[in-house]
Design a protein around this motif. Sequence first.
Motif, short mmCIF file in Angstrom:
data_model
loop_
_atom_site.label_atom_id
_atom_site.label_comp_id
_atom_site.label_asym_id
_atom_site.label_seq_id
_atom_site.Cartn_x
_atom_site.Cartn_y
_atom_site.Cartn_z
N LYS A 259 0.57 -1.21 -0.12
CA LYS A 259 0.26 -0.06 0.40
C LYS A 259 1.07 1.60 0.33
O LYS A 259 0.61 2.64 0.72
CB LYS A 259 -0.69 0.00 0.91
CG LYS A 259 -1.55 -1.11 1.01
CD LYS A 259 -2.71 -1.50 2.47
CE LYS A 259 -3.85 -1.89 2.30
NZ LYS A 259 -4.85 -2.27 3.00
N GLY A 260 1.64 1.72 -1.10
CA GLY A 260 3.10 2.32 -1.28
C GLY A 260 4.30 2.37 -0.40
O GLY A 260 5.00 3.75 -0.40
N ARG A 261 4.08 1.88 0.56
CA ARG A 261 5.28 2.05 2.15
C ARG A 261 6.50 1.40 0.96
O ARG A 261 6.21 0.38 -0.44
CB ARG A 261 4.93 1.04 2.57
CG ARG A 261 3.61 1.83 4.00
CD ARG A 261 3.53 0.74 4.76
NE ARG A 261 2.45 1.36 5.90
CZ ARG A 261 2.00 0.81 6.84
NH1 ARG A 261 2.67 -0.26 6.90
NH2 ARG A 261 0.75 1.30 7.87
N LYS A 262 7.23 1.70 1.15
CA LYS A 262 9.10 1.06 0.90
C LYS A 262 9.35 -0.21 1.69
O LYS A 262 8.56 -0.93 2.46
CB LYS A 262 9.75 2.30 1.16
CG LYS A 262 9.84 3.70 0.92
CD LYS A 262 11.19 4.62 0.98
CE LYS A 262 10.94 5.50 0.17
NZ LYS A 262 12.53 7.10 0.55
N ALA A 263 10.09 -0.83 0.71
CA ALA A 263 10.49 -2.05 1.08
C ALA A 263 11.18 -2.35 2.58
O ALA A 263 11.75 -1.34 1.99
CB ALA A 263 11.21 -2.93 -0.36
N THR A 264 11.14 -3.08 3.24
CA THR A 264 12.03 -2.93 3.95
C THR A 264 12.74 -4.50 3.95
O THR A 264 12.85 -5.09 3.03
CB THR A 264 11.32 -3.67 5.45
OG1 THR A 264 11.06 -4.00 4.85
CG2 THR A 264 10.64 -1.84 5.65
#
Length: 176
Positions: free
Chosen positions: A132-137
């Motif tokens: 949902k639009g969050r960056k990969a970790t």
Amino acid sequence: MSTTQSERLRELLEPLVASQGLDLEEIAVDSVGRKRVLRVVVDSDTGADLDRIADVSRALSAKLDETDAMGDAEYTLEVGTPGAERSLTEHRHFVRATDRLVRFQLHEGGELVARVLGVDDDGLDLEVPGVKGRKATTRRLPFGDIDKARVQVEFNRKDTKNTDSDTDDNMKEEEA
């Protein structure tokens, strides 16, 4: 197939497969109607093309013909590589899955889908895709935390090397 037959086949065929620069991943004997099928799965760090598969198939066939490892009944020899969604069970499998998306079943329960970034003796460095639009970790996953792991097929994966540089060039042009 009895464990004894499986062990005998592995002892007989593994040195031959290794001499071809490949790893013997799996041996299975299945009954198909009245015939038996001996399936041999091979792989290597660089993969196995059709010529290598044909060479190892001929060598295995010759070796099996000169021994009684398969008995007197007819059988068909099939030599191939692991499927696209192979299970990862050995350290070398995880190394070969670097840059691939893998689905992990964890000991603690639950599931994780992540890209393998690196592998060492203790575990894996992973990139967990953002949702949902969050960056990969990034995440570290010790081998001891993994129950099962299977490579996932990606149909729409973009070549990150070309895409990143193309995007950077486009951004520079827009800024100018």
